[in-house]
Design an enzyme around this catalytic site. Sequence first.
Site, short mmCIF file in Angstrom:
data_model
loop_
_atom_site.label_atom_id
_atom_site.label_comp_id
_atom_site.label_asym_id
_atom_site.label_seq_id
_atom_site.Cartn_x
_atom_site.Cartn_y
_atom_site.Cartn_z
N PRO A 62 0.83 -1.21 0.00
CA PRO A 62 0.00 0.00 0.00
C PRO A 62 0.86 1.26 0.00
O PRO A 62 1.87 1.32 0.68
CB PRO A 62 -0.78 -0.12 1.32
CG PRO A 62 -0.45 -1.42 1.93
CD PRO A 62 0.67 -2.03 1.19
N GLU A 63 0.45 2.23 -0.79
CA GLU A 63 1.18 3.50 -0.88
C GLU A 63 0.28 4.63 -0.38
O GLU A 63 -0.80 4.37 0.15
CB GLU A 63 1.63 3.75 -2.33
CG GLU A 63 2.53 2.63 -2.86
CD GLU A 63 2.97 2.86 -4.30
OE1 GLU A 63 3.14 4.02 -4.71
OE2 GLU A 63 3.13 1.87 -5.02
#
Length: 295
Positions: A23-24
């Site tokens: 996840p960013e």
Amino acid sequence: LESGPKRSAHPKSRTRTVIAKVPELPEIEALRRSLAPELVGRRFESFWKSREPLRQPFSVSAWRKLIQGRTILEVRRRGKFLVLDCEGGGALLFHLGMSGRLRLLPQPAKPERHVHWRGWLEDGRELRLRDPRRFGLVWAGKAENLDRACPLGRLGPEPLDPPLNGQVLMCRAQGSRQQVKAWLLNGANVAGLGNIYVTEALHLAQIHPAKRVNQLTGSAWERLATAVVQVLEEAIRCGGTTLQDFQDGKGRPGSFQYRLLAYGRAGKPCFQCGAPLRDLRMGGRSSVYCANCQR
Ligand SMILES: [Zn+2]
């Protein structure tokens, strides 16, 4: 040659692909937006943690002193970190690592494997961290110590608040001769970017991922800053990118994966010029780009 089919049969390259799908910033922002209205004004009453360690130990005394029974005032994001600020100056911090998922569940919630932390609100609902690979983090302490206690303090500027501009990037890159992609992936330069959004931003800005930062012109930096902001804002509007199993705090997947221009499209035609996109291996990561458009 570089644009051939993915060599996904090799177990090592498969592992690497998994690593790239962490996840960013947009995913954590989607998570924040889904959780904030549910958590603000509530209090945690109790918690449970598994015996298997996460990235840092969880302090039970800090929890009792600073979090338990304290009203949650704000749910904010810094880079890829989610921070719950409580009355009295306590903070609860989460990082999803590579495979973490944080969800708010009704009571009674079904048991699952790989759950490492659970916190119960006074209304019975449960905030649950599931993390099969255990690179994630839950930390309780004083908000003023966040920067020292966690890797938060080493983060560069937030790309959206205020929106990045080329000047800021150029100044921060002064003295570096790194390749622009590696430079952007370093959270100390800009917070929150990972492989997906850096690949997309470089494609949009028409910059080759292996270009050295000292060779970028002022107008290239300007294009890059604009592209980073544009890609992140669009991804946030889409609720993030769900390639494997990202979901927000209410279990909803994102949809930016349907809008990717370069990431994951090696061998497929560039939407700009039609040439097949190439895959360059940089530092163990896949870097998809168009040799025609990105220079
Ligand atoms: Zn192209």
